[in-house]
Structures are given as C-alpha cells and as structure tokens.
Design a protein around this motif. Sequence first.
Motif: not given
Lengths: 331, 256
Positions: B15-19, B25-26, B221-225, B11
């Motif tokens: 680029a603004p990334l969204k889950l 994943w994004i 799991k992927l998440y915003v810190p 990416p």
Amino acid sequence: MAESILVIVEQREGKLNHVSWETIAAGQAIADHIGWSLEAAVLGSSVAAIASEVATKKLAKVYAIESPKLEPYTPDAFAYVLKEFFEKHPAKLVLMPHTYQVRDFVPKLATALETTAISDAIGYKYDNGKLLFTRQMFQGKFVADVSFAGPGACFVTFQNGSFRADKVEAGAAAAPVEAVTVDVPDGVVRNHPQEVFKEAKQAVDLTQAEIIVSVGRGIKEQKNIELAKQLADAMGAELAASRPICDSGWLPMDRQVGSSGQTVAPKLYLALGISGAIQHIVGMKGARSIIAINKDSEAPIFEIADYAVVSNLFDVVPPLIEEVKKAKAGG
Amino acid sequence: MNILVCMKQVPQKDAPLKLNEAGTWIREDVSYEVNEPDAFALEEALRQKEKHTGEVVVITAGPARASQVLREALAKGADRAIHLEDAAFVGLDAYNTARAIAAAIKDEKFDLIFTGLQSDDYGYAQTGVILAQILGWPHATIIMQIEKNDAGIRVKRELEAGFFQFVDMPLPAVLTIQSGINKLRYATLIGIKQAKTKPLRKVMLAEVQSAIGANLQKIEKLYVPQKSKNTEFLEGPPAEVARKLAEKLKNELRVI
C-alpha cells in the motif's frame, strides 16, 4: 553530577559478539556529544577475560557481572541479574546491540524496571538538549525520531551496522574492571534451553559469492524462480532469496539472505522484486553495489540501491538475460 | 490447550503510505491486512487445538476496521474474539498495548498466548515479551516449532545465522511466532458462514484505561528516510533499460 551511559556487550561461550564494538562506538559518540560518562558491562558465568578486553577502550569503567545461572542464556536469569545490578548501579541510558538474544530479554527487563526500550534504532540526534533516537517504521518506508518520556532508565538497542566498529576509541589507560556477583535464587529460571545447533550443513556459502541475484515476493510464483536462475546463470551469480521465498519452499533455506539467514557482502547484489524489509537489508547492505528492480517506486530497497529500475521484473529480466549474454560474448 | 492469539491489523505490504499533516503518523485511508507473523501465530494455535483440543481465542486492539482481522480468524477456525475497540489503541507504545491486553483478559484462563514476532508497522518486537512479564509467565521468542509434553512444552527457537535451539518450558507461557512456522490455511465457505455466529466481545478504552499510563516513548516526527546513496534511476522501455543495465554491469561494475 553527570549522568551515565551503560553499554551492555554480548558474549557467547567466552567470545565477544563483534557487533558489541558497534554499540561501544555508539556509546562513545553519544557520551562525547552530550557530556555523560560511559561505562560498559558484560554478563556471563565467567567473563573476566572479556571484561579486560573491553576495558582497553575509552570507558570510565567496566562491570564484569557473573553468576553461574547466566549460562546457558535464559531471559529469566538475564532480566533478574540486570534488574539487581541496576538497583545498585543506576544508569540513565542503556545501550545494547539489537541481537536475537537482546530482543529476547530486554522488553522483560525494561518492564520489570517500569521503563521502556527503544528497539532496533539506527542512529541518534541531539537537538536543543533533547536526545532522539531514529528507528525505521513500516518496514523501512519511514523513519521516526523517538524521544524517551519516562523517569527511569532509557534502554536503546541498535541495529547491526548502525555504527562502525572500527571507530571505537582506545583508552589512554585500561579502564577499571569491577566484578559484580549476583545470586539467582532457585525457581527464577523457568526455561531449560538445550544445545544450540545448525539444521543441516549449509550447502551454499553465499558469503563468498562475488555476484548475487536475489529474489523476493515480486517473483509471484514458484515457477518464475527459473527466470531468476537463468539471469544468475548468465551472470555467473549465486541465486539467493528473501525470507518469504524460502518460507514458501521455493528455494532452500540455505539461500536465504537476512537477519535469520546469511549476511553477505558481494561485489554486486541484484535484487529482483525485493521490497527491502529491515530484516533483509541487514543481511545485504554491505554489498559494494546494489541494483534493485521493483515495480513499487516506494520500495525501501531503492534507498540503498546504486542503480534502480522501477518496473515489472518480468518485463526487464528476459531482455536483460539476452543483453548479459551478448555483453559476455562480445568480450 | 486454551490459546490466546494476539493479532494486529497493519497497512497492506504494497500500500502506498502517506504522512499525515503533522508528520507524526501515516494517513489512515489505506488498505489494511493481518500482520504477517500474526497469521502464522493463528495457524499454529489452530493446529495445536486440532492436536490437543481446547479453545482458540483471538484478540486485537484498534479501531472498528480492525474487526476484519478477527472475522477472518473466526472464519479460519478461532472459537471467539475480543476487540479492544478504539482508535487510541493504535498510538499506544508496546508497554501500554501489553497492559491493555492483560487488562482485557484478566478473567480468562489460557495455557498459551501467541503473538507474531513483530509488527510490520512499529516493528517493536516487544509486546509479547512485555505481556509475559506483566502476567508473570515465562516466554520464548522467534518460535519455529511447538511440541506439548507432560511437563509443559518444548519449543524450537530461531537464532541468528541459521542456528536453532530447543527450549523446554512450563505452561502457561507466552510465545512469539516466526513467519514460516507452518503453512497457512484459507477460510472455507462454511467457516466464513459460521464466523458470523461466533462470540465477539468488545472492550472499550474506558474499561482498560486504569491499567495503562502515559506512553514512555514518543514519536516526535515521522518522515521519509534521507537517502544515503546517490541512486541512479534507469528509465525507458524494458529493452532499453536492459541494455543500460548490461552496460553498467560490464563497464562500471565490471562483474560480467
């Protein structure tokens, strides 16, 4: 029988790399949490003294793994010796600091053992009997909980600063040290490393700076560096930069902060147009206070900022220079 | 020298990334670009070819969109390209990615393989080293200079805190390339035109399936810190923000 955790510490020329204590702290925390035993190992051509130093900590055992072929460091010798070692002394979890040396040999070693390394982890979780390691992804914009799915040993490397070296517990008595000698046959080591050197004497010692104004990609063009310099001058700060700025030659390499540059801990770190990639953060997260100015509200630098300005730096910096001058003149 | 360059599409930096909904994943509807160190790896391969002759081949693994990386490389001067084309390649761990690349090039003969030192998405910094181990070749990481000599090559490795080291090594070898090793070139118009006629070999997942196995590490799991700090956001027009900042510098941080 309880499983065992092995921490491999790093030494160079008979001196322990300080970050190894952080990894021992990580090992002690995990061992306490999940009830596994904890051992440590150190490798080199002559490591008895370091092994004894490490053995004063709360550990079940310390291995002093020696071979003349381990100096100078080569990935071939390290991977060969450790593979031999693990065949006789298997561990379920192997922890190391995420240094440039470890990055160089661990993927090779893990592959030789048909397993995997979870690299650059920043912590762990123990959820319902499952061990998870957290690591940054997408340059720190996200964090992932990663599980190990293999049958073999799980290798994990921890980023600098993820655990506190001063939390290492001393042992009630010295841990036993077991000497292990591994013979490395001729032909195994293919690389011939020369002496380690520094490019030029560093003119700027950023580690001593009280205030640092640091610029990143957001500065856009070389001519805009002058704006950051004016702010640094007004504040009485040293000027620093993230790697891309120095790669472009806009500022000399000795002003670079991050894993490949200097590690700083000023009273104030003012980040201008720095997104906060992991390699930069590891070099400045020890700052007492952090101000970040960046137009991207999702920039990872804001995660560690005390004061945040989501704005174009070219709008904010010129009036800030004037305000700083006014504040200083006002006494 | 015949050089393979492993490149990855990631990416775009800002680029603004969204889950995705599963939080694993994004969302893939973002803009992509070449992973930055990989661009330097390609440039270095082109420079080595210009000095010593030979062929530069680029390879990537990813869905159809990833072919953009290959087309750009061909336009800059690479001779041909290999595309491991399947969306499934995005989800492979470093071990499997390296095994898929090794399988795709089993009939090729290279003197050097370059990768960028790490990717901006996973950030494993492992694929190149693993590939070397699979091929049985020596490797060196974080390379800032490459000189060919009679016995092989002399490379300059970057170490921590401003230290460097020269390493002599035989060929063939795998090198992971650091950003900033050279100055990147732009594709020329004629290059872009020529790229259209250069060979691009597609390798389907089925062709390398037998070489790869289950991932040995899994993103649960992927998440915003979670923020560890209480960040105070200063808002308002620039002049007002500047005034607030100066006030903090003087009265709270006491640095001016």
